[in-house]
Design an enzyme around this catalytic site. Structure first.
Site, PDB file in Angstrom:
ATOM      1  N   GLU A   1     -41.314   9.467 -33.801  1.00 33.18           N
ATOM      2  CA  GLU A   1     -41.220   8.780 -35.107  1.00 33.18           C
ATOM      3  C   GLU A   1     -41.391   7.290 -34.928  1.00 33.18           C
ATOM      4  O   GLU A   1     -40.803   6.698 -34.021  1.00 33.18           O
ATOM      5  CB  GLU A   1     -39.849   9.075 -35.750  1.00 33.18           C
ATOM      6  CG  GLU A   1     -39.630   8.318 -37.075  1.00 33.18           C
ATOM      7  CD  GLU A   1     -38.293   8.687 -37.750  1.00 33.18           C
ATOM      8  OE1 GLU A   1     -37.897   9.868 -37.694  1.00 33.18           O
ATOM      9  OE2 GLU A   1     -37.669   7.772 -38.318  1.00 33.18           O
TER      10      GLU A   1
ATOM     11  N   GLY B   1     -37.226  14.013 -44.627  1.00 29.69           N
ATOM     12  CA  GLY B   1     -36.552  13.738 -45.899  1.00 29.69           C
ATOM     13  C   GLY B   1     -37.200  14.449 -47.071  1.00 29.69           C
ATOM     14  O   GLY B   1     -37.361  13.883 -48.158  1.00 29.69           O
TER      15      GLY B   1
ATOM     16  N   ASP C   1     -35.101  19.092 -33.602  1.00 26.58           N
ATOM     17  CA  ASP C   1     -35.320  17.960 -34.514  1.00 26.58           C
ATOM     18  C   ASP C   1     -34.473  16.749 -34.102  1.00 26.58           C
ATOM     19  O   ASP C   1     -33.321  16.902 -33.687  1.00 26.58           O
ATOM     20  CB  ASP C   1     -34.917  18.454 -35.928  1.00 26.58           C
ATOM     21  CG  ASP C   1     -35.290  17.497 -37.028  1.00 26.58           C
ATOM     22  OD1 ASP C   1     -36.299  16.771 -36.877  1.00 26.58           O
ATOM     23  OD2 ASP C   1     -34.583  17.488 -38.059  1.00 26.58           O
TER      24      ASP C   1
END
Ligand code: 13P
Length: 283
Positions: free
Chosen positions: A133, A206, A81
């Site tokens: 991202e 999140g 990650d």
């Protein structure tokens, strides 16, 4: 069994649910998440972020995650990650991770595209999936930085996905890492636009503090991977604390069982909300 994240997310697109991607810091959390996956017959993703390697070195926890996935009864992808450096991303790939994230969200779009393409070329050598991202998810994975939320522009998402061919794309829709200071208001208008225009599975970072209703809405609107970190750490800590208060910990192995149980309960709760229970057979 250890599987490629690409396959898990493809099945999630077909079945219209999301797969939980659970951050782990030790063996107890790995065991708790996989126990929940087995109990609910669910595919899951085990992940660790580069910023967490200070506490859990990759050369120690990486082989543990891969071995646990290989031994698991349900499909498990092992994911790196928020990869920041090629060095650590390469190390994860060498250890057998079936997916890596390159986080170039702080870079200008062109640079993020160019750097992501380099990681895709590298991951191809291992047949591993790549997540990227665009826009900025708020906060930082370990809470050390207060990064402002910068919602993804749908047109950027389209360009990024087309030019890179990335396997999974994390977008920013008002979500942030860590515990939210106020109730998050997710921009479902942005998510809907991204879902319509981008074929790649979308990723929600999140996850801690997002309501069950919003999770369900996300999982039905293109989000196929949902990252959960803080909720696991908090639940493990709380479970241990409660057990001490109830005097149910008598010795180290009771403590260890409490940790496994905390991670188990947290993963179980999220798998049920994400709708990935009883989806282990699809692969
Ligand atoms: P939370 O800590 O808010 O659950 O975020 C997890 C995450 O997105 C990891 O990349």
């Amino acid at each position: 069994m250890l599987v490629n994240m690409r396959d898990l997310l493809h099945d999630a697109q077909e079945g219209n649910y999301a797969v939980g991607s659970f951050s782990v810091a030790n063996m107890e959390m790995v065991l708790g998440v996989l126990k929940a996956a087995k109990k609910l017959n669910a595919p899951v993703i085990l992940q660790i972020a580069e910023v967490r390697l200070k506490q859990s070195p990759l050369e120690v926890i990486g082989p543990l995650m891969v071995a646990a996935a290989e031994a698991a009864d349900t499909p498990v992808a092992v994911h790196f990650d928020h990869g920041k450096t090629t060095e650590k991303i390469s190390q994860a790939l060498e250890l057998g991770f079936t997916s890596v994230m390159f986080d170039g969200s702080h870079l200008p779009l062109e640079e993020n595209i160019a750097e992501t393409k380099k990681i895709i070329a590298l991951a191809e050598q291992y047949d591993a999936a790549v997540e990227a991202e665009i826009g900025c998810v708020g906060g930082s994975e370990d809470g050390s930085e207060d990064i402002a939320i910068n919602c993804t522009k749908p047109e950027d998402a389209v360009r990024f996905a087309e030019e890179t061919g990335v396997d999974a794309l994390a977008i920013a829709i008002g979500n942030a890492h860590g515990n939210y200071k106020s109730t998050p208001k997710l921009r479902f208008d942005i998510l809907e636009e991204c879902e319509k225009a981008v074929d790649a599975p979308l990723v929600l970072h999140g996850g801690t503090g997002i309501s069950p209703d919003d999770f369900v809405k996300c999982s039905k609107t293109g989000i196929k991977k949902i990252n959960i970190a803080t909720a696991t750490f908090d639940m493990v800590e709380k479970t241990v604390h409660d057990c001490y208060n109830e005097n149910s910990i008598n010795g180290y192995y009771d403590l260890q069982a409490a940790e496994v149980n905390g991670a188990y309960e947290n993963a179980k709760r999220h798998i049920l909300i994400f709708g990935s229970d009883n989806k282990a057979e699809v692969l």
